[in-house]
Design an enzyme around this catalytic site. Structure first.
Site, PDB file in Angstrom:
ATOM      1  N   TYR A   5       0.814  -1.215   0.000  1.00 35.23           N
ATOM      2  CA  TYR A   5       0.000   0.000   0.000  1.00 35.23           C
ATOM      3  C   TYR A   5       0.846   1.264   0.000  1.00 35.23           C
ATOM      4  CZ  TYR A   5      -4.183  -2.811   0.765  1.00 35.23           C
ATOM      5  OH  TYR A   5      -5.205  -3.717   0.625  1.00 35.23           O
ATOM      6  N   ASP A  32      -0.086 -18.354   4.012  1.00 35.79           N
ATOM      7  CA  ASP A  32      -0.776 -19.381   3.219  1.00 35.79           C
ATOM      8  C   ASP A  32      -1.257 -20.515   4.118  1.00 35.79           C
ATOM      9  OD1 ASP A  32       2.041 -19.699   3.441  1.00 35.79           O
ATOM     10  OD2 ASP A  32       2.132 -21.117   1.794  1.00 35.79           O
ATOM     11  N   ASP A  41      -5.640  -7.509   4.926  1.00 36.00           N
ATOM     12  CA  ASP A  41      -6.798  -7.286   4.049  1.00 36.00           C
ATOM     13  C   ASP A  41      -7.421  -8.618   3.649  1.00 36.00           C
ATOM     14  OD1 ASP A  41      -8.506  -5.791   2.211  1.00 36.00           O
ATOM     15  OD2 ASP A  41      -7.201  -6.497   0.599  1.00 36.00           O
ATOM     16  N   ASP A  86     -10.769 -10.668   5.294  1.00 38.92           N
ATOM     17  CA  ASP A  86     -11.912 -10.898   4.405  1.00 38.92           C
ATOM     18  C   ASP A  86     -12.254 -12.381   4.321  1.00 38.92           C
ATOM     19  OD1 ASP A  86     -12.279  -8.210   3.948  1.00 38.92           O
ATOM     20  OD2 ASP A  86     -12.326  -8.380   1.772  1.00 38.92           O
ATOM     21  N   LYS A 108       4.746 -13.834   5.397  1.00 40.95           N
ATOM     22  CA  LYS A 108       5.307 -14.715   4.361  1.00 40.95           C
ATOM     23  C   LYS A 108       6.822 -14.497   4.326  1.00 40.95           C
ATOM     24  CE  LYS A 108       4.774 -17.628   0.848  1.00 40.95           C
ATOM     25  NZ  LYS A 108       4.206 -18.963   0.861  1.00 40.95           N
TER      26      LYS A 108
HETATM   27  C1  IPM Z   1     -10.908  -0.428  -1.132  1.00 41.00           C
HETATM   28  C2  IPM Z   1      -9.569  -1.031  -0.794  1.00 41.00           C
HETATM   29  C3  IPM Z   1      -8.475  -0.061  -1.152  1.00 41.00           C
HETATM   30  C4  IPM Z   1      -9.487  -1.444   0.672  1.00 41.00           C
HETATM   31  C5  IPM Z   1      -8.132  -2.037   1.007  1.00 41.00           C
HETATM   32  O1  IPM Z   1      -7.584  -2.830   0.243  1.00 41.00           O
HETATM   33  O2  IPM Z   1      -7.625  -1.708   2.084  1.00 41.00           O
HETATM   34  C6  IPM Z   1     -10.559  -2.439   1.137  1.00 41.00           C
HETATM   35  O3  IPM Z   1     -10.388  -3.679   0.552  1.00 41.00           O
HETATM   36  C7  IPM Z   1     -10.470  -2.556   2.632  1.00 41.00           C
HETATM   37  O4  IPM Z   1      -9.967  -3.569   3.112  1.00 41.00           O
HETATM   38  O5  IPM Z   1     -10.873  -1.627   3.334  1.00 41.00           O
HETATM   39  C1  IPM Z   2       7.532 -23.186   0.397  1.00 37.29           C
HETATM   40  C2  IPM Z   2       7.023 -21.953  -0.279  1.00 37.29           C
HETATM   41  C3  IPM Z   2       8.159 -21.156  -0.873  1.00 37.29           C
HETATM   42  C4  IPM Z   2       5.973 -22.286  -1.347  1.00 37.29           C
HETATM   43  C5  IPM Z   2       5.442 -21.022  -2.024  1.00 37.29           C
HETATM   44  O1  IPM Z   2       5.164 -20.003  -1.377  1.00 37.29           O
HETATM   45  O2  IPM Z   2       5.268 -21.076  -3.248  1.00 37.29           O
HETATM   46  C6  IPM Z   2       4.751 -23.067  -0.850  1.00 37.29           C
HETATM   47  O3  IPM Z   2       3.962 -22.312  -0.004  1.00 37.29           O
HETATM   48  C7  IPM Z   2       3.946 -23.489  -2.038  1.00 37.29           C
HETATM   49  O4  IPM Z   2       2.884 -22.890  -2.270  1.00 37.29           O
HETATM   50  O5  IPM Z   2       4.385 -24.380  -2.764  1.00 37.29           O
END
Ligand code: IPM
Ligand code: IPM
Lengths: 336, 336
Positions: free
Chosen positions: B126, B209, B233, B237, B177
């Site tokens: 951001y 992840d 974010d 969500d 990450k």
């Molecule tokens: C509208 C967008 C820029 C915003 C963000 O990504 O922060 C929204 O998704 C939020 O989370 O308030």
């Molecule tokens: C281990 C890591 C680097 C890898 C990635 O982020 O791609 C794993 O999460 C995947 O999705 O295979």
């Protein structure tokens, strides 16, 4: 001429589930004269070899993967990123294919889930230019090219045109964050939508945060989902949570004529060595390998057998059963 | 002296749910002599004012938010990013507080979900330095500072120490990450864990992840979750999807002594103008505003009333009922 398959078990349960996947490949090659023969070449990667040699991914392993017809990889522990990111590069992979579907007989938060993520596999934050600019400040340069975005989109269009996406949805969805990353994800979004248009493939779009809300609420609205690298990582792992966890999810790192096939799960040190790891993700990765080598029918045989075993065969502990890796693998081999 | 509250309804259902939230604030101020009085000052932002003036966020609106004691914001349409990102800056917000909990009486994919995301609100992708380096290549510079990471972590420690996190989990989880973004998320992770340690607050960590897989599988293992900007974010969500959608989720953009309070949902053009929007997220945002101004007891009164109405009062269409915004708001006001 036999086809060379590089086999990199890696750490932990990689050493249990990859042999299971090889067993399935062997059974296929034995029973279908049009498949194979395969020549397996083993190589090391991961924490164990790093502890010994200081290198998580020895040069020989990199070269082997780069030159094989296909590579089967298990998992690595702490060194996962040091192994998997260069291996993806070794096979020249530009797309990570990650199907996530629920199976009858397996508990799932959202049993209607049936999506395939096509994740860009070379760019985004993974391009990895990071700098420590001061004691206080670090930066990372995120990279998006039109070339990379279009190459992924071409693959997605072919994937969809070949009917490889889930049946319930035409075309694909592109998930991005172009309202904030206007230039980089803006470029990605624009190129992907343009390629879809050129091919007459239906494409809609979703902000990645909105996608993360909507997928659990109603997974049936999505089929094939095309994403930048990190978005594809996180959103496909979210889908894994909806179908019952990582034990079921295969993935393919596809390059122009090479490929690296790996379960999405990690090395699971908590259960490693006990012979109870779920071989499904590795076996389904072997099915993707077969498909990649042009053996689509054989791939379907593997998937069908996996599906029957998941429906009412022996299952491992993570699926609520008490079968060992060997028992579940035998059942899948028997069902081929 | 009255406290000045900037009221920015914005577009679509913002014009319906923000008046509902103001009604609740009024009812609180009328029935609790220790609260207020409030002086409301209205200002424009969003698609409609952009169409008229070319500016989605007029200077007067920015200044108003910057100088008010607190700001209540509804939603913006296409121009959301042009409105909300500068507004967060106007109030000097460094943390976005996003509680996501399921409520008895409301359908949820995961009814056990009760998490609070503390999202870094100024940095990451951001920070927004993007460049078009060639016809083929665009870059974005992601920014992480120790100052920003520590400031967020200090807030998180205070939040946890004050008992504002969910009861079922001590300490907090930091999601990042850092295995890929080693320098930037590495810095974030290290600073956040160091601050937790300095304060004797328990902190564990999760790759973002892996978090996306585990949250749907078992939300009860998480309480307070501290994240970089984009991770916060997307993961918050995701949590919204698990508790039944965006109609319930408030958020606070907290600065040193100013704050901007907004429902997580957007302007919902499909139902705007019909008087049927769910006012819950806006009213819970007003509760966060009350808490921010030091009226913790009043904030609890609002939350308790919302909870009873969700349990067995009139509800809007998105919650399976047929009440109008006004009917649901009246029920919440009556229950205060
Ligand atoms: C509208 C967008 C820029 C915003 C963000 O990504 O922060 C929204 O998704 C939020 O989370 O308030
Ligand atoms: C281990 C890591 C680097 C890898 C990635 O982020 O791609 C794993 O999460 C995947 O999705 O295979």
């Amino acid at each position: 001429m036999s086809e060379e398959i590089a086999v990199i078990e890696g750490d932990g349960i990689g050493q249990e589930v990859i042999p299971a996947a090889v067993e399935v490949l062997d059974a296929i090659a034995e029973t279908d004269a049009s498949v194979g023969p395969f020549e397996y070449v083993a190589a090391d990667a991961g924490d164990a070899v790093a502890a010994e040699t200081g290198e998580a991914l020895p040069d020989e392993t990199y070269e082997l993967a780069a030159n094989a017809d296909a590579t089967l990889f298990g998992a690595a522990g702490e060194t996962a990123a040091d192994v998997i990111l260069p291996l993806r590069e070794a096979v020249g992979s530009f797309v990570n294919v990650r199907p996530a579907r629920a199976y009858p007989g397996v508990d799932a938060v959202r049993p209607e889930t049936d999506v395939v993520f096509l994740r860009e596999n070379t760019e985004g934050v993974y391009a990895g230019h990071e700098d420590r600019l001061s004691d206080d400040l670090s930066t990372l340069t995120r990279v998006v090219t039109s070339t990379g975005s279009r190459r992924l989109a071409e693959y997605a269009c072919e994937f969809v045109a070949d009917g490889r996406g889930p049946d319930h949805r035409d075309g694909f969805t592109v998930a991005h964050k172009a309202n904030v990353m206007r230039e980089t994800d803006g470029r990605f979004r624009e190129e992907v939508l343009a390629v879809a248009d050129e091919h007459g493939i239906e494409a809609d779009e979703e902000l990645m945060d909105a996608f993360a809300t909507k997928l659990p609420l109603d997974p049936s609205q999505y089929g094939v989902v095309v994403c930048p690298n990190l978005a594809g990582d996180v959103l496909s792992d979210l889908a894994a949570g909806l179908v019952g966890g990582l034990g079921l999810l295969p993935s393919a790192n596809v390059g122009a004529d090479n490929g690296l096939f790996e379960p999405v799960h990690g090395s699971a040190p908590d259960i490693a060595g006990e012979g109870v790891a779920n071989p499904t993700a590795a076996i389904l990765s072997a099915a993707m390998l077969l498909e990649h080598l042009g053996y689509a029918e054989a791939a379907d045989r593997v998937r069908d057998s996996v599906e029957s075993v998941l429906a009412d065969g022996p299952r491992t502990g993570d699926l609520g059963g008490s079968a060992t890796t060997a028992e579940m693998t035998d059942a899948i081999v028997d069902g081929l």
